[in-house]
Design an enzyme around this catalytic site. Structure first.
Site: not given
Ligand SMILES: [Zn+2]
Length: 1026
Positions: A428-430, A465
């Protein structure tokens, strides 16, 4: 990372090698230890997974009963455990509980197993010795002195590789990296050179570090005491992704050395490492960008490094690029200098001390919008034509950054924070420090095409995040066994921060839904403790699951509610302050909390029961007058439910909460810490009803006596708002969970949901429809469409008037919109009320306007899905999907609609195209398979597709990754026959040992067994009642 990371490389899978080289596991699996009861947090025992493999290989599965077997096996194998230090042996012995002696007396079974092991072990040793390409040196195989000698593997050049373990030694520590990279996006190659400053902790002749698929061309070593750089030999051991630098002289304690390595490699065509992505620019021309995704194990494929989270160092990164492109990295750009014709070099500021998996860089042509907040420049980057959709992301990031700085009382330490949309992205995101990467759908929000749910998704992912910038980046887990310290925290903080900064988005409802789903998974026998020993790459990949993320977050929520936010917050501040730029274990967190509770509550003792045991408790409440008799046992969906008994060795310290009909607001809810098997609570007065686990803030299931269930059901029917929406959703979830273990009849559960005619809130409706869908899909997939229709019919009656009351507009509060979206999606998919007629009308209008007419965003997906049922509608949707017009969120909804058709040819086409990744990006495949599996023809097709393309799938997404976990679950979870059980088992067993040992595979098998059992218990009754 947001829910689904990946990558790494193939590590050794040889059973013997595993046990030989595996290092001391540093986590315990209490659930496996039969000698421990009741659970004492300090009395824990190591359970090396390798050892389990060893015994499994012999056809034995029950490690628990004969724990000494594997020690015996190891001894008989001679070499296996000799590699392990005496310290480990002592430790292991120290951890064994021997008070009753029951654990150390070998059983007859043990003797038999030992004998079998002996025979096999001797055979194995013979084979290894005689094999011409033996992995081990002859010296190693011949060692006579068996005490502490290591058996070394061979490097690629045939020489002895001086290190045998998967984990790196701690005799040399990196301090600083100087990294220069030059990617060529046309040839798909890159060159690099790295200078690593290392400090020697123990005298050695070798430096062992990670490197994966890098072609090393030159390596030298320098020291302050040496006159010049000395060339060094590099040995490679690809099995462990390791290289060994052989020093010309002994490396001395306390000295620093400079290791310099030149190398080249290819940009990756998967989603990890330094990888290349294509996209279309404003003129629809194909362009390339290169980005990184290193978590968990892929930094080593971009530069040689000490690729374990605890090896923190500073990084100075330089990237050479074409003049017309631009670059980004963790730190702000310091200077750009020309280096050759048309090539310039960007140099970034030196980073703070951080882990390798957080390093990031991007080479692309992206544009940004920015805003400064307290000295930090926050920017959101996207392709120029998409820049109009990132305003919400920028606002959310700024607001959340401010919130976290205040809540943690620690400033965000970098001068900039970039959020970048990558057009093709597996997770999804990092959370790379200072350079967070996202999928487009988790960063873009467009008023015209995105729904409130989309806005919620974007905001929660950003909140997640940003929380990592503290939990994970500033303070990092020491090893992957404690991944929950990163992911559980980021997940907990994302919902907490959302509630404080964007209360109108009602994010806690989403969190509740995920807690319910996670408990289903955690109630399987194959579940694992939140903190679990891991070594191999697959095991590390598998840690990125709902247990690290959602269960981790759930137990933090439970703790926060119990000790109250002020104490919880002070504990977190302590923890972050004490361990900034360092690495931690779970205990460090509890110690920080205990400094605040100051002896009034032992947080460590309490929380260890949740971190180190798998599963969760079932709390049974019996009421007599003013007395509440409560007891706990493990909640386990057992495949032998006929004789449902709970494992007596499980004991949790449960912070119970409860409310009653007589509750006066400021005293409610009441709290009680249940740290024994059973206890009695005395109420002040007799009450009409009592409800435990208020708002489902606790991670446990509650069962009441028959009479009390009836009182609660009657209360719901009479006055549902006497309980909160979360409590109502919880009662629904609770009763269906109890049906699953045979404690309550299905009829009772159906009786409870009859109150839904009075329900107006989305949380209970969502939960009820989720439970009904589970039943519907099981029956539907068994070809009993008539009965399935009767299940839907019953729900239809409860929701009937509500379906027809819904308006197909943008009006209403967020809660009303979510309610509408949920109810209409269910109604249209089952042709209830006039849903399909209205949706078809809206679709046709939209189609006739050639997609220019806007649709209400919250029902857009339902309109598309209804439209896609006709051939014409499907083809039109596809043409719209392929055009560059729709925005990311709209495309996502179109794709879901396309995958919901029951036309087999179309479904195959979609899955194939997505696997190829050209017309439809491969990042969508797991979602496509999930949607395809919903229909009767689709679920068989999805399973066939997975079988036929298994090798391609694991090459693209990596064994054990979140994506693979999803694909395995989605393609198997609706099977409920012995034939399918055999087929699924046989398929995975025909693959590698690592495949059949994947937790998601074992979960799939256990789920099918439970489905079979559920059908046997309930099918006849359902047929009777409905
Ligand atoms: Zn995360």
């Amino acid at each position: 990372m947001e829910s689904f990371p990946h990558d790494r490389i193939q590590l050794p899978r040889n059973m013997i090698e595993n046990s030989m080289f595996e290092e001391e596991p540093d986590v315990v699996d209490l659930a496996k230890e039969p000698c421990l009861h009741p659970l004492e947090p300090d009395e824990v025992e190591y359970e090396p997974r390798s050892s389990r493999l060893l015994v499994r290989g012999l056809g034995e599965h029950e490690m628990d009963e004969d724990e000494e077997d594997y020690e015996s096996s190891a001894k008989l194998l001679g070499m296996s455990f000799m590699n392990r230090s005496a310290g480990l042996r002592n430790n292991a012995a120290g951890y064994r509980q021997n008070s009753d002696g029951s654990c150390s007396v070998p059983s007859t079974r043990t003797m038999v197993v030992c004998a079998v092991v002996l025979v096999i072990a001797i055979s194995v040793i013979m084979v290894i010795y005689l094999l011409p390409k033996c992995t081990f040196t002859k010296e190693g195989c011949h060692k006579k002195n068996h005490t502490m000698e290591l058996i070394y593997p061979l490097a690629t050049n045939g020489k002895r590789f001086p290190w045998a373990k998967i984990r790196l030694p701690s005799n040399v520590k990196p301090l600083h990296y100087d990294l220069v990279l030059q990617p060529n996006l046309t040839t798909n190659k890159f060159t690099g050179s790295v200078q690593i400053t290392v400090n020697v902790i123990q005298v050695t002749w070798n430096i062992i570090l990670h490197s994966s698929q890098l072609n090393i061309t030159k390596a030298t070593l320098t020291s302050a005491g040496w006159h010049q750089a000395k060339p060094v030999e590099i040995l490679e051991y690809p099995m462990h992704d390791q290289i060994a630098v052989v020093a010309p002289d002994a490396l001395l304690v306390g000295q620093t050395y400079n290791l310099s390595i030149d190398y080249s490699s290819n940009l990756s065509d998967t989603y990890s490492g330094f990888y290349r992505v294509s996209y279309k620019d404003e003129q629809a021309e194909k362009r390339w960008l290169a980005a990184t995704q290193f978590e968990p194990l892929a930094a080593r494929s971009a530069f040689p490094c000490f690729d374990e989270p605890a090896f923190k160092a500073t990084f100075l990164i330089k990237i050479k690029r074409d003049e017309q492109r631009s670059t980004l990295s963790n730190m702000p750009k310091k200077v750009t200098i020309p280096v050759a014709d048309g090539i310039v070099q960007d140099e970034f500021s030196e980073s703070l001390k951080m882990s390798t998996y957080l390093v990031a860089f991007i080479v692309a042509d992206l544009k940004n919008i920015s805003k400064e907040i307290n000295g930090t420049l926050v920017s959101v980057y996207a392709m120029p034509q998409k820049l109009g959709q990132v305003e919400h992301a920028l606002d959310a990031a700024v607001k959340l950054l401010e919130f976290y700085q205040k809540y943690f009382q620690i400033e965000y330490p970098l001068q900039k924070l970039d959020l970048v949309a990558i057009p093709d992205f597996q997770a999804g995101a990092m959370e790379n420090w200072g350079l967070i990467t996202f999928r487009e759908t988790t960063l873009f929000y467009d008023n015209k095409t995105s729904s409130v749910m989309d806005k919620k998704l974007v905001t929660t992912v950003i909140a997640h995040e940003l929380a990592h910038q503290w939990f994970g980046n500033l303070v990092t887990m020491e090893w992957w066994n404690d991944l929950w310290l990163n992911e559980g925290f980021a997940t907990f903080m994302e919902y907490f921060a959302m509630e404080k900064t964007f209360p109108e988005l009602l994010a806690d409802e989403e969190f509740l839904k995920l807690r319910f789903k996670t408990m289903m998974k955690d109630s399987l026998n194959v579940s694992r403790p939140i903190s679990s020993a891991v070594q191999s790459s697959e095991q590390i990949e598998e840690m990125f699951d709902a247990l690290s993320y959602i269960k981790g977050a759930s137990i933090l929520l439970m703790l926060q509610k119990y000790i109250k936010n002020d104490i919880f917050q002070a504990g977190l501040q302590n923890y972050l302050y004490d361990h900034s730029y360092g690495s931690t274990r779970s205990d460090d967190l509890w110690d920080s909390m205990n400094k605040i509770t100051n002896g009034t509550l032992d947080v460590k003792k309490l929380m260890k029961t949740w971190i180190l045991q798998k599963g969760f408790p079932l709390v049974t409440v019996k009421r007599k007058g003013k007395s509440l008799y409560i007891q706990q046992e493990r909640f386990l969906r057992s495949v032998e439910s006929e004789n449902w008994t709970s494992d007596a060795s499980y004991l949790w310290h449960i912070p119970l909460s409860y409310t009653t009909s007589g509750c006066i607001s400021f005293l409610c809810p009441y709290a009680y810490l249940l740290d024994q098997k059973s206890a009695t609570i005395e109420l002040q007065e007799e009450v009409e009803w009592v409800k435990f686990n208020v708002d489902m803030d606790g991670y446990y299931v509650v069962h009441y006596a028959e009479g009390d269930w009836q009182i609660l059901i009657d209360l719901l029917k009479r006055e549902p708002t006497a309980l909160s929406a979360n409590d109502r959703a919880h009662l629904i979830n609770n009763i269906f969970s109890l049906v699953g273990i045979g404690k309550v009849s299905l009829l009772k559960a159906f009786d409870l949901i009859d109150y839904l005619v009075k329900e107006n809130h989305s949380a209970p409706i969502t939960q009820a429809l989720f439970q009904m869908n589970l039943i519907y899909h099981l029956i539907d997939k068994r070809g009993m469409q008539d009965l399935a229709a009767r299940v839907v019919g019953r729900v239809g009656k409860l929701l009937g008037s509500k379906i027809d009351e819904q308006t197909w507009t943008e009006n209403g509060t967020l809660s009303e919109k979510e309610f509408r979206s949920t109810v209409l999606a269910f109604a249209c998919s089952h042709h209830l009320g006039n849903c399909s007629t209205t949706a078809t009308e809206l679709f046709n209008k939209w189609k006739n306007s050639n997609g220019t007419q806007s649709l209400p965003t919250d029902v857009m997906k339902t309109v598309f899905t209804t439209g896609a049922k006709t051939d014409d509608g499907w083809k039109f949707l596809l043409s719209m999907y392929m055009s560059s017009d729709p925005e990311a969120e709209e495309k996502h909804k179109m794709l879901e609609a396309l995958a919901s058709t029951e036309d087999v040819r179309k479904l195959i086409w979609l899955m194939q195209r997505s696997l190829e990744g050209d017309v439809i990006r491969a990042q969508e495949l797991s979602h496509i398979i999930t949607t395809v599996s919903q229909s009767v023809p689709g679920h068989l097709l999805a399973w066939d597709f997975v079988k036929e393309n298994w090798e391609k799938l694991i090459r693209k997404f990596h064994l054990g990754s979140y994506t693979i976990q999803n694909i395995v679950t989605a393609s198997t979870f609706q099977f409920s026959t012995e034939a399918h059980l055999r087929e699924v088992k046989a398929f995975f067993e025909s693959k590698s040992e690592e495949t059949s040992q994947l937790r998601c595979v074992k979960e799939a098998i256990e789920t099918i067994q439970l489905n079979i059992q559920w059908m046997e218990t309930n099918l006849a009754k359902l047929q009777q009642w409905l």
